[in-house]
Design an enzyme around this catalytic site. Structure first.
Site, short mmCIF file in Angstrom:
data_model
loop_
_atom_site.label_atom_id
_atom_site.label_comp_id
_atom_site.label_asym_id
_atom_site.label_seq_id
_atom_site.Cartn_x
_atom_site.Cartn_y
_atom_site.Cartn_z
N ARG A 1 -14.49 3.72 -2.40
CA ARG A 1 -13.36 4.42 -2.24
C ARG A 1 -12.61 4.24 -3.64
O ARG A 1 -11.53 5.05 -3.85
CB ARG A 1 -12.35 3.72 -1.32
CG ARG A 1 -12.92 3.63 0.28
CD ARG A 1 -11.82 3.01 0.92
NE ARG A 1 -10.25 3.59 0.84
CZ ARG A 1 -9.41 2.94 1.37
NH1 ARG A 1 -9.52 2.12 2.42
NH2 ARG A 1 -8.35 3.58 1.41
N LYS B 1 -7.42 5.60 -9.78
CA LYS B 1 -7.29 5.96 -8.68
C LYS B 1 -5.71 6.19 -8.16
O LYS B 1 -5.59 7.04 -7.46
CB LYS B 1 -8.10 5.01 -7.64
CG LYS B 1 -7.71 5.22 -6.03
CD LYS B 1 -8.51 4.15 -5.16
CE LYS B 1 -7.72 2.86 -5.16
NZ LYS B 1 -6.56 2.80 -4.18
N ASN B 2 -5.19 5.10 -8.30
CA ASN B 2 -3.82 5.11 -7.85
C ASN B 2 -2.81 5.82 -8.47
O ASN B 2 -1.51 6.19 -8.21
CB ASN B 2 -3.38 3.51 -7.85
CG ASN B 2 -3.77 3.00 -6.72
OD1 ASN B 2 -4.66 3.37 -5.84
ND2 ASN B 2 -3.94 1.66 -6.64
N CYS C 1 -3.36 -2.91 8.50
CA CYS C 1 -4.26 -2.99 7.40
C CYS C 1 -4.98 -4.19 7.02
O CYS C 1 -4.30 -5.11 7.27
CB CYS C 1 -3.83 -2.17 6.13
SG CYS C 1 -4.29 -2.73 4.66
N ARG D 1 1.87 -3.80 5.97
CA ARG D 1 1.88 -2.73 5.12
C ARG D 1 2.98 -1.47 5.87
O ARG D 1 2.42 -0.37 5.95
CB ARG D 1 0.87 -2.16 4.54
CG ARG D 1 0.09 -3.04 3.73
CD ARG D 1 -1.12 -2.71 3.10
NE ARG D 1 -0.97 -1.66 1.97
CZ ARG D 1 -1.74 -1.09 1.35
NH1 ARG D 1 -2.94 -1.18 1.78
NH2 ARG D 1 -1.48 -0.30 0.36
N ASP E 1 -4.06 -6.28 -7.33
CA ASP E 1 -5.52 -5.56 -7.19
C ASP E 1 -6.26 -6.29 -8.00
O ASP E 1 -7.62 -6.01 -7.84
CB ASP E 1 -5.43 -3.95 -7.51
CG ASP E 1 -4.53 -3.34 -6.56
OD1 ASP E 1 -4.36 -4.00 -5.36
OD2 ASP E 1 -4.02 -2.23 -6.63
N1 EPU Z 1 6.35 -2.61 1.86
C1 EPU Z 1 7.54 -2.54 3.05
N2 EPU Z 1 8.03 -1.40 3.59
C2 EPU Z 1 7.72 -0.36 2.83
C3 EPU Z 1 6.70 -0.11 1.61
C4 EPU Z 1 6.21 -1.53 1.45
O1 EPU Z 1 7.79 -3.83 3.38
O2 EPU Z 1 8.13 0.67 3.27
C5 EPU Z 1 5.89 -3.93 1.41
C6 EPU Z 1 4.31 -3.91 1.76
O3 EPU Z 1 4.08 -4.27 2.73
C7 EPU Z 1 3.88 -4.90 0.52
C8 EPU Z 1 5.02 -4.78 -0.45
O4 EPU Z 1 6.02 -4.07 0.06
O5 EPU Z 1 4.16 -6.16 1.17
C9 EPU Z 1 4.43 -3.91 -1.59
O6 EPU Z 1 3.69 -2.73 -1.15
P1 EPU Z 1 3.46 -1.32 -1.88
O7 EPU Z 1 4.41 -0.43 -1.03
O8 EPU Z 1 4.06 -1.57 -3.44
O9 EPU Z 1 1.96 -1.00 -2.06
P2 EPU Z 1 1.49 0.41 -1.96
O10 EPU Z 1 2.28 1.26 -2.35
O11 EPU Z 1 1.12 0.83 0.01
C10 EPU Z 1 0.03 0.62 -3.97
C11 EPU Z 1 -1.35 0.62 -4.29
C12 EPU Z 1 -2.14 -0.67 -3.80
C13 EPU Z 1 -1.54 -1.90 -4.59
C14 EPU Z 1 -0.08 -1.95 -4.16
C15 EPU Z 1 0.54 -3.12 -5.01
C16 EPU Z 1 -1.67 3.23 -4.08
C17 EPU Z 1 -2.13 4.32 -3.77
N3 EPU Z 1 -2.02 1.85 -3.67
O12 EPU Z 1 0.23 0.17 -2.55
O13 EPU Z 1 -3.58 -0.44 -4.13
O14 EPU Z 1 -2.24 -2.97 -4.14
O15 EPU Z 1 0.62 -0.70 -4.58
O16 EPU Z 1 0.50 -2.75 -6.10
O17 EPU Z 1 -1.04 3.07 -5.11
C18 EPU Z 1 -5.88 -0.66 -4.36
O18 EPU Z 1 -5.86 0.17 -5.01
O19 EPU Z 1 -6.85 -1.76 -3.68
C19 EPU Z 1 -4.60 -1.04 -3.51
C20 EPU Z 1 -4.47 -1.73 -2.38
#
Ligand code: EPU
Length: 419
Positions: free
Chosen positions: A398, A22-23, A117, A122, A306
């Protein structure tokens, strides 16, 4: 809304095939916007998030053809609007992934801000800051990020914290910028590598993906290609825990053991005998009850956030006391309260859950507010006495392709009922 009913007790056994990740597929679908021609994506899992991504692209005017094997052909040449509307972004935060490609390729993007969320606040400030450093003019108006640019210009981007989709958005944007970009403190997740491989196959020049420094040499344009999405390491881990928790023995095919070190290590600590091939994993608990494990989540290659809910379920029925410390998201223990209703002995202190394993959980009606938490409740249901009814399973749909078919194939007593 459908529910899953699980009658616990049977140890799982047998073989299943792991789906595409998915990711990885979500950023790859967004990156198709960068191309000048049609791209074909294979090994796409049939997931609700994939449908949402297709709807998002379709509404922009992008051509989409899906065949019976879920190969998706994406033709960006008919794109006519550059907007990701609130009603789609609110159902799938990963919609933010179109921001970088749209502004890089078309010079305009109007993407709704995702908002809070269930697992944490996030924010997407680092996506925005990085795009501004590449020369995009960005404002927030009426809940939308409005980004405009002529051609983006490469720059050194130092990420304040490790973000997976943030790294992906900037890598996609930099791929069409003029000159070189360097992304420092980049996410090292295997899905970032898969995206870089896809972009490189379209003619991009990205090096260092999978390390914390990614070098992107911008190119004038990217061409069409055919690409096969990597296997889902989180789906793999979830089924391995399903076998471990039930004292069973399973073999996963079409997977990638080389990117699962932290999870496999924790399963070994729990007492699993694990055998690996290039693209398969066999796990055998030899009928034993698992031992508790201590886990601390962090960005790859550390233990994935995850997978923590699934290990909370494992610890709930394991021998001894185990701790789960969540360091990536601030509010990812929603499953704990539902497991307590099934008889789990869990105490949450700050960002740590302390779990004393019990011999048996008892079935109960439960529900969860995010994907992995829902999966963990299904796992708990597999070993609970009596029936567990998991509500709000649209979360599971999802991210897990055919979960009840795959679990049933492994001998679980599980069925889906409309409510
Ligand atoms: N963060 C910030 N600012 C930003 C971006 C992130 O503060 O601009 C913080 C977030 O709030 C969080 C941390 O950085 O505390 C890490 O978040 P990240 O941005 O890495 O998460 P994401 O990219 O939104 C992806 C996966 C998630 C997975 C996370 C961590 C996808 C589509 N989603 O989310 O997947 O948990 O990385 O590995 O790739 C899931 O599949 O169930 C899922 C939630």
């Amino acid at each position: 809304m459908d529910k899953l009913i699980i009658s616990g007790g049977a140890p799982l056994g047998g073989e299943i095939r792991i789906s595409g990740a998915k990711n990885a597929v979500l950023p790859i679908l967004a990156a198709a916007l960068l191309a000048d021609d049609t791209v074909t994506i294979a090994n796409v899992p049939h997931l609700h998030d994939v449908t949402t991504s297709m709807e998002l692209l379709g509404r922009m005017g992008v051509g989409l053809v899906v065949d019976e094997k879920m190969n998706i052909e994406v033709d960006p040449r008919t794109i006519s609007t550059f907007e990701a509307p609130y009603e789609l972004v609110k159902t799938m935060r990963a919609s933010i992934l179109v921001l970088g490609p749209l502004v890089a390729r078309y010079g305009a993007a109007d993407v709704s801000l995702p908002g809070g969320c269930a697992i944490g606040s996030r924010p997407v400030n680092l996506h925005v800051k990085g795009l501004q450093a590449l020369g995009a003019d960005i404002s927030v108006e009426q809940g939308y990020i409005k980004a405009r640019a002529k051609r983006l210009v490469g720059n050194r981007l130092v990420m304040d914290m490790v973000t997976v989709t943030g790294t992906e958005n900037l890598m996609m944007a930099a791929a069409l910028a003029s000159g070189e970009s360097i992304i420092e403190n980049a996410a090292r997740e295997p899905e970032v590598v898969d995206l870089a491989n896809f972009i490189n196959q379209m003619g991009g020049k990205i090096e260092g993906a999978g390390t914390d420094t990614i070098y992107v040499q911008g190119v004038e344009n990217l061409h069409g290609t055919e690409y096969r999405v990597m296997p889902d390491r989180i789906e793999s881990g979830t089924y391995l825990v399903a076998a471990a928790i039930s004292g069973g023995r399973i073999k996963l095919k079409n997977t990638r053991p080389d990117i699962m070190d932290a999870v496999l290590q924790s399963l070994r600590e729990a007492g699993a005998i694990i055998t690996l091939g290039d693209d398969w994993i066999e796990l055998d608990m030899e009928g034993r009850r698992p031992r508790s494990v201590d886990i601390r989540t962090a960005p790859y290659p550390a233990f994935p956030t995850d997978m923590q809910a699934q290990f909370t379920a494992l610890n709930a029925v394991a021998e001894g006391v185990g701790t789960i410390t969540e360091t990536v998201f601030e509010n990812r223990f929603m499953h704990v309260h539902e497991m307590q209703r099934m008889g789990a002995d869990v105490r949450v202190e700050g960002n740590t859950a302390i779990i004393r394993g019990v011999k048996r959980l008892t079935g109960a009606p439960v529900m969860a507010t995010d994907l992995r938490a829902s999966a963990s409740l299904v796992l708990a249901g597999l070993v609970a006495e009596g029936d567990t009814v998991v509500d709000r399973i649209y979360h599971i749909d999802r991210g897990y392709e055919c979960i009840e078919e795959k679990l049933a194939q492994l001998g679980a007593k599980i069925r889906r009922v409309p409510s």
